[in-house]
Design a protein around this motif. Structure first.
Motif, PDB file in Angstrom:
ATOM      1  N   ASN A  98      -5.799  41.479  20.380  1.00  0.00           N
ATOM      2  CA  ASN A  98      -5.689  42.333  19.189  1.00  0.00           C
ATOM      3  C   ASN A  98      -7.070  42.853  18.795  1.00  0.00           C
ATOM      4  N   ARG A  99      -8.050  42.006  18.789  1.00  0.00           N
ATOM      5  CA  ARG A  99      -9.398  42.457  18.441  1.00  0.00           C
ATOM      6  C   ARG A  99      -9.894  43.491  19.430  1.00  0.00           C
ATOM      7  N   ALA A 100      -9.567  43.245  20.738  1.00  0.00           N
ATOM      8  CA  ALA A 100      -9.994  44.208  21.741  1.00  0.00           C
ATOM      9  C   ALA A 100      -9.299  45.552  21.522  1.00  0.00           C
ATOM     10  N   ASN A 101      -8.007  45.498  21.161  1.00  0.00           N
ATOM     11  CA  ASN A 101      -7.264  46.730  20.889  1.00  0.00           C
ATOM     12  C   ASN A 101      -7.860  47.455  19.679  1.00  0.00           C
ATOM     13  N   ARG A 102      -8.127  46.706  18.641  1.00  0.00           N
ATOM     14  CA  ARG A 102      -8.696  47.336  17.458  1.00  0.00           C
ATOM     15  C   ARG A 102     -10.073  47.930  17.776  1.00  0.00           C
ATOM     16  N   ALA A 103     -10.820  47.181  18.547  1.00  0.00           N
ATOM     17  CA  ALA A 103     -12.157  47.685  18.904  1.00  0.00           C
ATOM     18  C   ALA A 103     -12.059  48.969  19.723  1.00  0.00           C
ATOM     19  N   SER A 104     -11.112  49.034  20.647  1.00  0.00           N
ATOM     20  CA  SER A 104     -10.924  50.240  21.477  1.00  0.00           C
ATOM     21  C   SER A 104     -10.467  51.419  20.632  1.00  0.00           C
ATOM     22  N   VAL A 105      -9.581  51.119  19.663  1.00  0.00           N
ATOM     23  CA  VAL A 105      -9.109  52.195  18.784  1.00  0.00           C
ATOM     24  C   VAL A 105     -10.263  52.712  17.971  1.00  0.00           C
ATOM     25  N   GLN A 106     -11.034  51.786  17.446  1.00  0.00           N
ATOM     26  CA  GLN A 106     -12.195  52.195  16.657  1.00  0.00           C
ATOM     27  C   GLN A 106     -13.146  53.011  17.516  1.00  0.00           C
ATOM     28  N   ARG A 107     -13.362  52.581  18.745  1.00  0.00           N
ATOM     29  CA  ARG A 107     -14.265  53.336  19.603  1.00  0.00           C
ATOM     30  C   ARG A 107     -13.695  54.735  19.886  1.00  0.00           C
ATOM     31  N   LEU A 108     -12.370  54.779  20.112  1.00  0.00           N
ATOM     32  CA  LEU A 108     -11.756  56.080  20.350  1.00  0.00           C
ATOM     33  C   LEU A 108     -11.907  57.005  19.124  1.00  0.00           C
ATOM     34  N   VAL A 109     -11.634  56.379  17.939  1.00  0.00           N
ATOM     35  CA  VAL A 109     -11.786  57.169  16.701  1.00  0.00           C
ATOM     36  C   VAL A 109     -13.221  57.639  16.583  1.00  0.00           C
ATOM     37  N   LEU A 110     -14.138  56.723  16.795  1.00  0.00           N
ATOM     38  CA  LEU A 110     -15.558  57.093  16.676  1.00  0.00           C
ATOM     39  C   LEU A 110     -15.903  58.173  17.689  1.00  0.00           C
ATOM     40  N   VAL A 111     -15.420  58.053  18.889  1.00  0.00           N
ATOM     41  CA  VAL A 111     -15.707  59.064  19.924  1.00  0.00           C
ATOM     42  C   VAL A 111     -15.112  60.404  19.492  1.00  0.00           C
ATOM     43  N   GLY A 112     -13.845  60.334  18.944  1.00  0.00           N
ATOM     44  CA  GLY A 112     -13.202  61.572  18.490  1.00  0.00           C
ATOM     45  C   GLY A 112     -14.007  62.233  17.372  1.00  0.00           C
ATOM     46  N   VAL A 113     -14.448  61.417  16.412  1.00  0.00           N
ATOM     47  CA  VAL A 113     -15.231  61.939  15.279  1.00  0.00           C
ATOM     48  C   VAL A 113     -16.515  62.516  15.805  1.00  0.00           C
ATOM     49  N   LEU A 114     -17.164  61.807  16.739  1.00  0.00           N
ATOM     50  CA  LEU A 114     -18.416  62.314  17.304  1.00  0.00           C
ATOM     51  C   LEU A 114     -18.166  63.618  18.060  1.00  0.00           C
ATOM     52  N   ALA A 115     -17.014  63.680  18.735  1.00  0.00           N
ATOM     53  CA  ALA A 115     -16.701  64.890  19.458  1.00  0.00           C
ATOM     54  C   ALA A 115     -16.486  66.055  18.490  1.00  0.00           C
ATOM     55  N   VAL A 116     -15.777  65.791  17.388  1.00  0.00           N
ATOM     56  CA  VAL A 116     -15.529  66.810  16.383  1.00  0.00           C
ATOM     57  C   VAL A 116     -16.837  67.235  15.795  1.00  0.00           C
ATOM     58  N   ILE A 117     -17.679  66.276  15.463  1.00  0.00           N
ATOM     59  CA  ILE A 117     -18.981  66.611  14.870  1.00  0.00           C
ATOM     60  C   ILE A 117     -19.768  67.449  15.858  1.00  0.00           C
ATOM     61  N   ALA A 118     -19.679  67.062  17.141  1.00  0.00           N
ATOM     62  CA  ALA A 118     -20.425  67.810  18.141  1.00  0.00           C
ATOM     63  C   ALA A 118     -19.904  69.247  18.217  1.00  0.00           C
ATOM     64  N   VAL A 119     -18.625  69.410  18.129  1.00  0.00           N
ATOM     65  CA  VAL A 119     -18.031  70.754  18.199  1.00  0.00           C
ATOM     66  C   VAL A 119     -18.446  71.551  16.983  1.00  0.00           C
ATOM     67  N   VAL A 120     -18.366  70.843  15.868  1.00  0.00           N
ATOM     68  CA  VAL A 120     -18.712  71.543  14.621  1.00  0.00           C
ATOM     69  C   VAL A 120     -20.160  71.948  14.672  1.00  0.00           C
ATOM     70  N   LEU A 121     -21.027  71.077  15.117  1.00  0.00           N
ATOM     71  CA  LEU A 121     -22.453  71.400  15.211  1.00  0.00           C
ATOM     72  C   LEU A 121     -22.634  72.527  16.195  1.00  0.00           C
ATOM     73  N   ALA A 122     -21.929  72.460  17.279  1.00  0.00           N
ATOM     74  CA  ALA A 122     -22.091  73.530  18.256  1.00  0.00           C
ATOM     75  C   ALA A 122     -21.683  74.858  17.654  1.00  0.00           C
ATOM     76  N   VAL A 123     -20.588  74.841  16.902  1.00  0.00           N
ATOM     77  CA  VAL A 123     -20.123  76.077  16.309  1.00  0.00           C
ATOM     78  C   VAL A 123     -21.130  76.532  15.304  1.00  0.00           C
ATOM     79  N   VAL A 124     -21.605  75.624  14.514  1.00  0.00           N
ATOM     80  CA  VAL A 124     -22.515  75.969  13.476  1.00  0.00           C
ATOM     81  C   VAL A 124     -23.799  76.523  14.086  1.00  0.00           C
ATOM     82  N   LEU A 125     -24.295  75.908  15.071  1.00  0.00           N
ATOM     83  CA  LEU A 125     -25.537  76.330  15.714  1.00  0.00           C
ATOM     84  C   LEU A 125     -25.400  77.679  16.352  1.00  0.00           C
ATOM     85  N   LYS A 126     -24.256  78.005  16.847  1.00  0.00           N
ATOM     86  CA  LYS A 126     -24.083  79.321  17.405  1.00  0.00           C
ATOM     87  C   LYS A 126     -24.121  80.355  16.328  1.00  0.00           C
TER      88      LYS A 126
END
Length: 300
Positions: free
Chosen positions: A272-300
């Motif tokens: 369960n902890r491993a599952n929660r940790a993976s979900v958190q990592r996925l969420v964090l990766v998704g948020v980082l990806a969104v932030i990266a997209v947003v930054l990319a858009v903004v920078l353009k």
């Protein structure tokens, strides 16, 4: 010349003595005109028969017993060939040959010859032979002996004799029958007593055998009961030991099951902890990806 003895007044002076053996001779040495003839030695035992030793002969003799010996003066020889010494009260009597002797001393082998009775018995001391064998009822030679005529009409009554004989025979037969009956009754009573004794002995033996059989049965029952109790106790001990062993195994398996359950729970929590940790990592990766997209858009 085989005789017990001869009583002669003198012995022929010429010629050798008789070669044939005699039982004995009685001679008067004072009437012999010439020198005394040599006396033949006493007869020896048959060939092949050993002469016993003086010790053996002395052990077999008894003082006072009378036996026969061949005596010649003071020398005597027994039938076995053993030599003895003859002792006289008044000197030798001149008889040479077999005669009865009385043992004086067995150890010294001395005997005394029994005196010979040579005198005529006095008148009246004995019965003459003619008187002994004389016929007490001499025959009458004047008349010849003739049988008497048959006694016709004389004598007892034959019918009475026969009747008496029949009665005596009947009485004897009755007495014998009564005696036989008494003997038979006595034998029957003895046999009955013997049979009763035998029956009592057999019954007593049967009772003893029955008692021994009952004792054997009781001992067998006691032994069987002891064996059954021992088997029951052994089985109870084995059942108890098996139960204890099963309980120990069950406890071990329960302990192992508890350990497995706790291990499963721990692994589930870790998963369960491993599952929660993976979900958190996925969420964090998704948020980082969104932030990266947003930054990319903004920078353009």
């Amino acid at each position: 010349m085989s005789e017990w003895g001869t009583f002669e007044d003198e012995t022929p002076a010429e010629g050798p003595a008789e070669s044939e053996e005699s039982w004995g001779s009685f001679t008067d040495a004072s009437t012999q005109p010439g020198p005394a003839q040599p006396t033949p030695p006493p007869a020896a035992p048959p060939a092949g028969v050993p002469t016993p030793s003086p010790e053996v002969v002395a052990s077999l003799l008894k003082a006072g017993e009378t036996l026969w010996a061949q005596v010649d003066g003071t020398v005597g020889v027994l039938g076995s060939g053993a030599k003895v010494t003859a002792v006289y009260d008044d000197g030798p009597d001149g008889f040479s040959g077999w005669r009865p002797v009385t043992v004086l001393d067995p150890g010294a082998l001395t005997v005394r010859p029994v005196p010979l009775a040579l005198a005529e018995p006095p008148m009246g001391a004995a019965t003459s032979v003619a008187e002994l064998y004389a016929d007490t009822e001499p025959l009458d030679d004047t008349e010849p002996r003739r049988p008497a005529p048959f006694p016709v009409g004389q004598g007892p009554d034959l019918d009475a004799l026969l009747d008496r004989a029949v009665e005596e025979e009947r009485a004897r037969a009755r007495a014998e029958a009564a005696a036989s009956a008494r003997r038979a009754e006595a034998e029957l009573a003895a046999q009955r007593r013997e049979l009763a004794d035998r029956a009592e002995a057999v019954e007593r033996q049967a009772r003893l055998r029955e008692e021994r059989a009952q004792d054997e049965v009781r001992r067998a029952q006691d032994e069987a009961a002891r064996q059954v109790a021992a088997v029951r106790d052994d089985a109870q001990r084995q059942v108890t030991a098996a139960r204890d062993e099963v309980a120990q195994v069950v406890q071990q398996w329960q302990f192992r099951a508890q350990q497995a359950e706790s291990e499963r729970s721990r692994l589930s929590e870790e998963l369960n902890r491993a599952n929660r940790a993976s979900v958190q990592r996925l969420v964090l990766v998704g948020v980082l990806a969104v932030i990266a997209v947003v930054l990319a858009v903004v920078l353009k």
